[in-house]
Design a protein around this motif. Structure first.
Motif, PDB file in Angstrom:
ATOM      1  N   TRP A 177       0.955  -1.235   0.016  1.00 53.66           N
ATOM      2  CA  TRP A 177       0.048  -0.060   0.083  1.00 53.66           C
ATOM      3  C   TRP A 177       0.870   1.327   0.120  1.00 53.66           C
ATOM      4  O   TRP A 177       1.953   1.312   0.575  1.00 53.66           O
ATOM      5  N   SER A 178       0.658   2.267  -0.657  1.00 57.39           N
ATOM      6  CA  SER A 178       1.270   3.403  -0.827  1.00 57.39           C
ATOM      7  C   SER A 178       0.725   4.590  -0.190  1.00 57.39           C
ATOM      8  O   SER A 178       0.923   5.728  -0.269  1.00 57.39           O
ATOM      9  N   ARG A 179      -0.210   4.373   0.960  1.00 59.94           N
ATOM     10  CA  ARG A 179      -0.868   5.234   1.824  1.00 59.94           C
ATOM     11  C   ARG A 179      -1.690   6.296   1.177  1.00 59.94           C
ATOM     12  O   ARG A 179      -1.737   7.414   1.392  1.00 59.94           O
ATOM     13  N   GLY A 180      -2.374   5.935   0.276  1.00 59.05           N
ATOM     14  CA  GLY A 180      -3.291   6.584  -0.657  1.00 59.05           C
ATOM     15  C   GLY A 180      -4.678   5.865  -0.893  1.00 59.05           C
ATOM     16  O   GLY A 180      -4.626   4.639  -1.134  1.00 59.05           O
ATOM     17  N   PHE A 181      -5.711   6.403  -1.208  1.00 60.24           N
ATOM     18  CA  PHE A 181      -6.794   5.680  -1.517  1.00 60.24           C
ATOM     19  C   PHE A 181      -6.781   5.001  -2.810  1.00 60.24           C
ATOM     20  O   PHE A 181      -6.396   5.445  -3.764  1.00 60.24           O
ATOM     21  N   GLY A 182      -6.736   3.868  -2.782  1.00 61.67           N
ATOM     22  CA  GLY A 182      -6.616   2.899  -3.978  1.00 61.67           C
ATOM     23  C   GLY A 182      -5.590   2.920  -4.596  1.00 61.67           C
ATOM     24  O   GLY A 182      -5.541   2.465  -5.771  1.00 61.67           O
ATOM     25  N   VAL A 183      -4.297   2.974  -4.062  1.00 58.49           N
ATOM     26  CA  VAL A 183      -2.995   3.032  -4.799  1.00 58.49           C
ATOM     27  C   VAL A 183      -2.027   1.956  -4.005  1.00 58.49           C
ATOM     28  O   VAL A 183      -1.818   2.068  -2.924  1.00 58.49           O
ATOM     29  N   ASN A 184      -1.210   1.100  -4.936  1.00 56.52           N
ATOM     30  CA  ASN A 184      -0.383   0.213  -4.429  1.00 56.52           C
ATOM     31  C   ASN A 184       0.827   0.666  -5.388  1.00 56.52           C
ATOM     32  O   ASN A 184       0.628   0.848  -6.525  1.00 56.52           O
ATOM     33  N   LYS A 185       2.119   0.048  -4.711  1.00 60.41           N
ATOM     34  CA  LYS A 185       3.253   0.012  -5.453  1.00 60.41           C
ATOM     35  C   LYS A 185       3.207  -1.376  -6.189  1.00 60.41           C
ATOM     36  O   LYS A 185       2.982  -2.344  -5.263  1.00 60.41           O
ATOM     37  N   THR A 218       0.990   2.761 -16.339  1.00 64.40           N
ATOM     38  CA  THR A 218       1.450   3.146 -17.674  1.00 64.40           C
ATOM     39  C   THR A 218       2.759   3.875 -17.759  1.00 64.40           C
ATOM     40  O   THR A 218       2.993   4.377 -18.561  1.00 64.40           O
ATOM     41  N   GLY A 219       3.356   4.171 -16.513  1.00 67.17           N
ATOM     42  CA  GLY A 219       4.345   4.947 -16.513  1.00 67.17           C
ATOM     43  C   GLY A 219       4.282   6.614 -16.731  1.00 67.17           C
ATOM     44  O   GLY A 219       5.109   6.916 -17.446  1.00 67.17           O
ATOM     45  N   ALA A 220       3.033   7.083 -16.514  1.00 69.25           N
ATOM     46  CA  ALA A 220       2.919   8.368 -16.916  1.00 69.25           C
ATOM     47  C   ALA A 220       3.847   9.307 -16.393  1.00 69.25           C
ATOM     48  O   ALA A 220       4.443  10.214 -16.936  1.00 69.25           O
ATOM     49  N   THR A 221       4.021   9.458 -14.976  1.00 65.81           N
ATOM     50  CA  THR A 221       4.858  10.622 -14.430  1.00 65.81           C
ATOM     51  C   THR A 221       6.004   9.900 -14.080  1.00 65.81           C
ATOM     52  O   THR A 221       6.915  10.854 -13.490  1.00 65.81           O
ATOM     53  N   ASP A 222       6.310   8.724 -14.240  1.00 66.28           N
ATOM     54  CA  ASP A 222       7.576   8.106 -13.954  1.00 66.28           C
ATOM     55  C   ASP A 222       8.076   7.132 -15.127  1.00 66.28           C
ATOM     56  O   ASP A 222       7.760   5.845 -14.985  1.00 66.28           O
ATOM     57  N   ASN A 223       8.433   7.303 -16.157  1.00 66.91           N
ATOM     58  CA  ASN A 223       8.716   8.962 -16.606  1.00 66.91           C
ATOM     59  C   ASN A 223       8.327   9.279 -17.916  1.00 66.91           C
ATOM     60  O   ASN A 223       9.262   9.848 -18.661  1.00 66.91           O
ATOM     61  N   GLY A 224       6.937   8.962 -18.023  1.00 63.72           N
ATOM     62  CA  GLY A 224       6.501   9.577 -19.410  1.00 63.72           C
ATOM     63  C   GLY A 224       6.475  11.066 -19.549  1.00 63.72           C
ATOM     64  O   GLY A 224       6.939  11.495 -20.470  1.00 63.72           O
ATOM     65  N   THR A 225       6.302  11.676 -18.524  1.00 65.29           N
ATOM     66  CA  THR A 225       6.370  13.120 -18.536  1.00 65.29           C
ATOM     67  C   THR A 225       7.761  13.682 -18.911  1.00 65.29           C
ATOM     68  O   THR A 225       8.036  14.552 -19.702  1.00 65.29           O
ATOM     69  N   GLY A 226       8.743  13.140 -18.169  1.00 61.41           N
ATOM     70  CA  GLY A 226      10.047  13.660 -18.525  1.00 61.41           C
ATOM     71  C   GLY A 226      10.277  13.269 -19.975  1.00 61.41           C
ATOM     72  O   GLY A 226      11.178  13.862 -20.611  1.00 61.41           O
ATOM     73  N   ARG A 236      -1.672   3.570 -10.361  1.00 60.26           N
ATOM     74  CA  ARG A 236      -2.291   4.818 -10.806  1.00 60.26           C
ATOM     75  C   ARG A 236      -1.505   5.755 -11.620  1.00 60.26           C
ATOM     76  O   ARG A 236      -1.913   6.848 -11.671  1.00 60.26           O
ATOM     77  N   ASP A 237      -0.366   5.431 -11.747  1.00 59.90           N
ATOM     78  CA  ASP A 237       0.452   6.230 -12.692  1.00 59.90           C
ATOM     79  C   ASP A 237       0.055   6.193 -14.188  1.00 59.90           C
ATOM     80  O   ASP A 237       0.811   5.549 -15.110  1.00 59.90           O
ATOM     81  N   THR A 238      -1.056   7.081 -14.516  1.00 56.42           N
ATOM     82  CA  THR A 238      -1.635   6.938 -15.817  1.00 56.42           C
ATOM     83  C   THR A 238      -1.821   8.145 -16.405  1.00 56.42           C
ATOM     84  O   THR A 238      -1.672   9.316 -15.731  1.00 56.42           O
ATOM     85  N   TYR A 239      -2.247   8.317 -17.654  1.00 63.07           N
ATOM     86  CA  TYR A 239      -2.281   9.581 -18.315  1.00 63.07           C
ATOM     87  C   TYR A 239      -3.152  10.832 -17.752  1.00 63.07           C
ATOM     88  O   TYR A 239      -2.763  11.906 -17.707  1.00 63.07           O
ATOM     89  N   ASP A 240      -4.056  10.395 -16.986  1.00 59.47           N
ATOM     90  CA  ASP A 240      -5.060  11.436 -16.241  1.00 59.47           C
ATOM     91  C   ASP A 240      -4.343  11.957 -15.321  1.00 59.47           C
ATOM     92  O   ASP A 240      -4.997  13.193 -14.788  1.00 59.47           O
ATOM     93  N   LYS A 241      -3.357  11.580 -14.725  1.00 57.62           N
ATOM     94  CA  LYS A 241      -2.430  12.417 -13.699  1.00 57.62           C
ATOM     95  C   LYS A 241      -1.416  13.214 -14.177  1.00 57.62           C
ATOM     96  O   LYS A 241      -1.118  14.219 -13.466  1.00 57.62           O
TER      97      LYS A 241
END
Length: 517
Positions: free
Chosen positions: A221-229, A307-315, A453-458
């Motif tokens: 658990w990553s200490r957020g609603f609905g999110v796991n590592k 989908t690796g959006a912010t790690d590291n699709g954004t970069g 939860r690392d997806t486009y919508d973030k």
């Protein structure tokens, strides 16, 4: 003492320079205009994240991403290539479906971990058990045969599925404190349980597999609603899955109450032949100093829970968009501008370390490296990475960007050299001025870093667009600078803990054969 004052003075000077009125530069203006009026960021993100998806090293999707990037660059008139630097265990994710089948039927939220073995077509159905409390490692060895044919839960059951900020908003002070004390006691007890067994999270799954367990279940658990590592599996024959906190807790309580729950796991993954690993390198050739380099840096690979959006699709898309803009608005740079999209950063900066090892002449002649790898936020912090005169050149380049881009950026000169964490560290270790463009959080550590939860919508595209503008301007000014950047390093202070002189980070060899036993 003088060195500390000198560094502070540089910081104050930079703060002043960034606040001064900007002298109009037609190239800078054209970069800003192109980025704002003809942005390709949304298209790039959609094609990469929604179309190709996560980019785990050794998977066909990683290869598709490399090929996509090369084709995209060439469509912009930019030369690009995939450079092989090693090979990795080949694997491809399939569908995951997990159901509780006793004492009632319910579909569960779970996914197989990276490189997990799959199941047979009918899946595996077995009773779920939890780790025992034992007096010592000898007692645990006696217990291990009990795991045969069972699916073993090896994570602590969380006492609450609500993140702390939710408790802090609604709970009474007494209730909040009670929850935290209860959670701390459970964490301490669980750590002691693992220590007593003589295993850790890496060594326990293979031991259970050897004992004949039918599967392993974690809940990271990553200490957020609905999110796991979602990381990698440590089993070779039996499935390893990660389960949502809510379903994991339900199963755990059923086990403890004596209900003997059973679950069915269908995990359609498959091992493939060893896969070559690549870096994608794009290049805009310099016209006056082609053997000197400005490098735009971002790792291309990801974990594959999302989908690796912010790690590291954004970069990745920041560097691609910056290159596109530069090719259009600054097509004849003085120095060669490279974009490096590194493979297998997540397993230890392997792609960038391989590039540094394989291209010493490029590294020797590198003017600067600009790296981004920590989420969707606009750049908020830049360190001089321990280069004594970083302010001299980086301060000038930063001052060319519009105030709306730089006004919220904190700078720290000369700073300290990065020893790891992201790909700039590979270059810093080699003595090349490499800078991490650190971003605003946007709850990165909890909600998107290595999660499901690392997806486009973030993605916050306004912030990403700001970063593309910043990178393009930095690359332009670094290319135009008449002088090479000064590589003199600070004298590192004594480590107060050990009393020994700190040393510059050492060069480290990449892992060129990964996951191959």
């Amino acid at each position: 003492m003088k060195r500390k004052v000198y560094a502070f003075a540089f910081f104050m000077l930079l703060s002043g320079s960034l606040a001064q009125a900007q002298v109009k530069d037609p190239v800078v203006e054209s970069i800003v205009k192109e980025a704002n009026e003809n942005s390709q960021l949304e298209v790039l993100a959609h094609e990469l994240l929604d179309g190709i998806g996560p980019r785990l090293v050794g998977t066909p999707e990683m290869q598709k991403a490399h090929d996509w990037a090369v084709a995209k660059y060439k469509s912009w008139g930019i030369e690009a290539r995939n450079e092989k630097w090693g090979e990795w265990r080949g694997w491809q994710r399939g569908t995951t479906h997990v159901d509780m089948v006793h004492p009632r039927v319910q579909s569960l939220e779970a996914t197989q971990l990276a490189w997990s073995p799959g199941t047979k077509s009918k899946g595996v159905t077995a009773e779920v058990i939890v780790l025992p409390e034992v007096q010592d490692s000898v007692a645990f060895q006696r217990w291990l045969p009990s795991a045969k044919g069972k699916i073993v839960m090896i994570s602590m059951m969380q006492p609450t599925g609500r993140p702390d900020y939710n408790w802090e908003e609604f709970a009474t002070k007494e209730s909040l404190e009670k929850m935290k004390q209860h959670r701390d006691s459970l964490n301490d007890a669980w750590s002691e349980r693992m220590k007593t067994m003589g295993y850790n999270s890496r060594t326990l799954p293979p031991a259970l597999e050897k004992a004949g367990a039918a599967g392993v279940v974690t809940s990271n658990w990553s200490r957020g609603f609905g999110v796991n590592k979602i990381f990698g599996a440590y089993t070779n024959k039996i499935p390893s899955i990660d389960m949502a906190l809510e379903d994991y807790g339900m199963l755990y309580r059923l086990v403890e109450s004596g209900s003997k729950p059973q679950i069915k796991i269908q995990a359609e993954s498959k091992n493939l032949k060893n896969a070559p690993t690549f870096n994608t390198i794009a290049e805009i050739k310099g016209t006056e100093k082609p053997e000197e380099y400005v490098i735009l840096s971002a790792h291309f690979d990801s974990w594959d829970g999302g989908t690796g959006a912010t790690d590291n699709g954004t970069g990745t898309i920041v560097m691609m968009e910056a290159m596109r803009i530069l090719k259009k608005m600054y097509p004849n740079p003085k120095r060669t501008i490279l974009a490096g999209h590194w493979g297998s950063e997540e397993q230890g900066l392997n792609g960038s370390r391989a590039f540094v090892a394989d291209h010493p002449q490029i590294v020797k002649n590198t003017q600067a490296v600009f790296n981004q790898d920590n989420g969707t936020g606009r750049v908020a912090n830049i360190s001089g990475q321990g280069f004594l005169h970083a302010y001299d050149f980086l301060g000038r380049w930063l001052s060319a960007a519009p105030n709306e881009i730089t006004s919220s950026i904190e700078t720290h000169f000369p700073g300290f050299p990065g020893g790891g964490g992201s790909d700039h560290a590979s270059f810093v270790a080699a003595g090349a001025p490499a800078f991490m463009l650190s971003s605003l959080s946007w709850s990165y550590g909890t909600y998107t870093w290595h999660t499901n939860r690392d997806t486009y919508d973030k993605i916050v595209f306004d912030d990403v667009r700001s970063n593309a503008i910043l990178v393009a301007i930095l690359a332009y000014k670094a290319s135009e600078d008449p002088n090479m950047s000064n590589r003199e390093r600070i004298v590192l202070p004594v480590d107060q803990r050990t009393g020994e002189q700190r040393t510059w980070p050492a060069l480290r060899e990449p892992t060129r054969k990964g996951g191959l036993d």
